[in-house]
Design a protein around this motif. Sequence first.
Motif, PDB file in Angstrom:
ATOM      1  N   GLY A 192      12.079  12.294   1.299  1.00 44.78           N
ATOM      2  CA  GLY A 192      11.874  11.635   2.287  1.00 44.78           C
ATOM      3  C   GLY A 192      12.829  10.762   3.076  1.00 44.78           C
ATOM      4  O   GLY A 192      13.976  10.858   2.678  1.00 44.78           O
ATOM      5  N   LEU A 193      12.384   9.747   4.064  1.00 44.37           N
ATOM      6  CA  LEU A 193      13.219   8.847   4.624  1.00 44.37           C
ATOM      7  C   LEU A 193      13.077   7.401   3.505  1.00 44.37           C
ATOM      8  O   LEU A 193      11.987   7.277   3.385  1.00 44.37           O
ATOM      9  CB  LEU A 193      12.778   8.707   5.936  1.00 44.37           C
ATOM     10  N   ARG A 194      14.260   6.831   3.471  1.00 45.81           N
ATOM     11  CA  ARG A 194      14.357   5.681   2.704  1.00 45.81           C
ATOM     12  C   ARG A 194      15.087   4.602   3.529  1.00 45.81           C
ATOM     13  O   ARG A 194      16.132   5.106   4.052  1.00 45.81           O
ATOM     14  CB  ARG A 194      15.034   5.911   1.374  1.00 45.81           C
ATOM     15  N   LYS A 248       9.248  -3.353   7.441  1.00 50.19           N
ATOM     16  CA  LYS A 248       9.752  -2.244   7.130  1.00 50.19           C
ATOM     17  C   LYS A 248       8.508  -1.302   6.466  1.00 50.19           C
ATOM     18  O   LYS A 248       7.528  -1.597   6.074  1.00 50.19           O
ATOM     19  CB  LYS A 248      10.537  -2.352   5.888  1.00 50.19           C
ATOM     20  N   TYR A 249       8.437  -0.024   7.167  1.00 43.34           N
ATOM     21  CA  TYR A 249       7.797   0.913   6.516  1.00 43.34           C
ATOM     22  C   TYR A 249       8.383   1.786   5.474  1.00 43.34           C
ATOM     23  O   TYR A 249       9.528   1.992   5.585  1.00 43.34           O
ATOM     24  CB  TYR A 249       7.457   1.779   7.658  1.00 43.34           C
ATOM     25  N   ILE A 250       7.363   2.457   4.697  1.00 41.08           N
ATOM     26  CA  ILE A 250       8.044   3.012   3.608  1.00 41.08           C
ATOM     27  C   ILE A 250       7.313   4.609   3.614  1.00 41.08           C
ATOM     28  O   ILE A 250       6.093   4.738   4.127  1.00 41.08           O
ATOM     29  CB  ILE A 250       7.359   2.820   2.070  1.00 41.08           C
ATOM     30  N   PHE A 251       8.350   5.459   3.933  1.00 38.26           N
ATOM     31  CA  PHE A 251       7.826   7.000   4.173  1.00 38.26           C
ATOM     32  C   PHE A 251       7.722   7.793   2.904  1.00 38.26           C
ATOM     33  O   PHE A 251       8.738   7.351   2.016  1.00 38.26           O
ATOM     34  CB  PHE A 251       8.958   7.644   5.045  1.00 38.26           C
ATOM     35  N   GLY A 252       6.747   8.410   2.653  1.00 41.23           N
ATOM     36  CA  GLY A 252       6.687   9.402   1.572  1.00 41.23           C
ATOM     37  C   GLY A 252       7.365  10.479   1.862  1.00 41.23           C
ATOM     38  O   GLY A 252       8.096  10.511   2.634  1.00 41.23           O
ATOM     39  N   TYR A 267       4.474  16.235   8.616  1.00 42.18           N
ATOM     40  CA  TYR A 267       3.694  14.872   8.847  1.00 42.18           C
ATOM     41  C   TYR A 267       3.716  13.867   7.893  1.00 42.18           C
ATOM     42  O   TYR A 267       3.493  14.034   6.655  1.00 42.18           O
ATOM     43  CB  TYR A 267       2.370  15.497   9.283  1.00 42.18           C
ATOM     44  N   TYR A 268       4.035  12.688   8.265  1.00 35.33           N
ATOM     45  CA  TYR A 268       3.981  11.645   7.623  1.00 35.33           C
ATOM     46  C   TYR A 268       2.881  10.682   7.764  1.00 35.33           C
ATOM     47  O   TYR A 268       2.744  10.073   8.910  1.00 35.33           O
ATOM     48  CB  TYR A 268       5.451  10.753   7.468  1.00 35.33           C
ATOM     49  N   CYS A 269       2.261  10.117   6.626  1.00 30.56           N
ATOM     50  CA  CYS A 269       1.205   9.095   6.845  1.00 30.56           C
ATOM     51  C   CYS A 269       2.050   7.810   6.192  1.00 30.56           C
ATOM     52  O   CYS A 269       2.598   7.950   5.170  1.00 30.56           O
ATOM     53  CB  CYS A 269       0.036   9.516   6.143  1.00 30.56           C
ATOM     54  N   ILE A 270       1.886   6.495   7.034  1.00 27.98           N
ATOM     55  CA  ILE A 270       2.621   5.416   6.327  1.00 27.98           C
ATOM     56  C   ILE A 270       1.428   4.152   6.816  1.00 27.98           C
ATOM     57  O   ILE A 270       0.899   4.207   7.533  1.00 27.98           O
ATOM     58  CB  ILE A 270       3.780   5.254   7.421  1.00 27.98           C
ATOM     59  N   ALA A 310       0.697  -1.389   0.015  1.00 28.35           N
ATOM     60  CA  ALA A 310      -0.049  -0.066   0.048  1.00 28.35           C
ATOM     61  C   ALA A 310       0.948   1.256  -0.182  1.00 28.35           C
ATOM     62  O   ALA A 310       1.964   1.367   0.737  1.00 28.35           O
ATOM     63  CB  ALA A 310      -0.985  -0.003   1.319  1.00 28.35           C
ATOM     64  N   LYS A 311       0.446   2.301  -0.825  1.00 26.81           N
ATOM     65  CA  LYS A 311       1.214   3.549  -0.910  1.00 26.81           C
ATOM     66  C   LYS A 311       0.179   4.577  -0.057  1.00 26.81           C
ATOM     67  O   LYS A 311      -0.956   4.537  -0.101  1.00 26.81           O
ATOM     68  CB  LYS A 311       1.469   3.898  -2.116  1.00 26.81           C
ATOM     69  N   THR A 312       0.858   5.597  -0.046  1.00 23.89           N
ATOM     70  CA  THR A 312      -0.128   6.633   0.651  1.00 23.89           C
ATOM     71  C   THR A 312       0.190   8.030  -0.268  1.00 23.89           C
ATOM     72  O   THR A 312       1.274   8.299  -0.579  1.00 23.89           O
ATOM     73  CB  THR A 312       0.353   6.904   2.159  1.00 23.89           C
TER      74      THR A 312
END
Lengths: 110, 114
Positions: free
Chosen positions: B42-44, A97-101, A86-89, A2-4
């Motif tokens: 962003g963060l990777r 692992k989480y992917i940050f946008g 503000y990051y929605c993940i 899933a992407k945000t």
Amino acid sequence: DAKTTQPPSMDCAEGRAANLPCNHSTISGNEYVYWYRQIHSQGPQYIIHGLKNNETNEMASLIITEDRKSSTLILPHATLRDTAVYYCIVSISGTYKYIFGTGTRLKVLA
Amino acid sequence: DAGITQSPRHKVTETGTPVTLRCHQTENHRYMYWYRQDPGHGLRLIHYSYGVKDTDKGEVSDGYSVSRSKTEDFLLTLESATSSQTSVYFCAISESGQGNYGYTFGSGTRLTVV
């Protein structure tokens, strides 16, 4: 995975509620929604997370739509110190692992 | 954040030299992560660990290696630093790899490769 999608920037008047939207239309049933924020160059700070139900803690409220395809982070009374990115993940099922946008840059105005 | 420290906080190094960044935690969390942050990206995720001696690659692992010989320490090594590895590096820890726990991040290491 899933992407945000988040708006790149928002402004909010001090003392008013800040409502930050996030779209995660491809989220799967066991994936959580997380919110973090990053103030200036500090490490990101965990705010809140949820699966299906709305959640509230001392920092914020998280509203997740019934179909779970979008959510809103609410800062009830924004202060100047809430100016941050503000990051929605969405957590990725089956991995660690989480992917940050690139997040939403919130500016709280005096 | 309390319970997680990164060292050094700042480092300038020359191209081609090896560099090791350290992340130390006192929370006894099983999971540890290394991220890099660059403008516009962003963060990777670089690498992560799900236990002692158990590590795996993230999105941008080329040019980096990691080691975790103890629960509390997670080392990130740039074998031969390049200018493209100039970045801010963040370590994070979590109790669980997925689901119902958030991450705690360190304060970051600002690395400049000249």
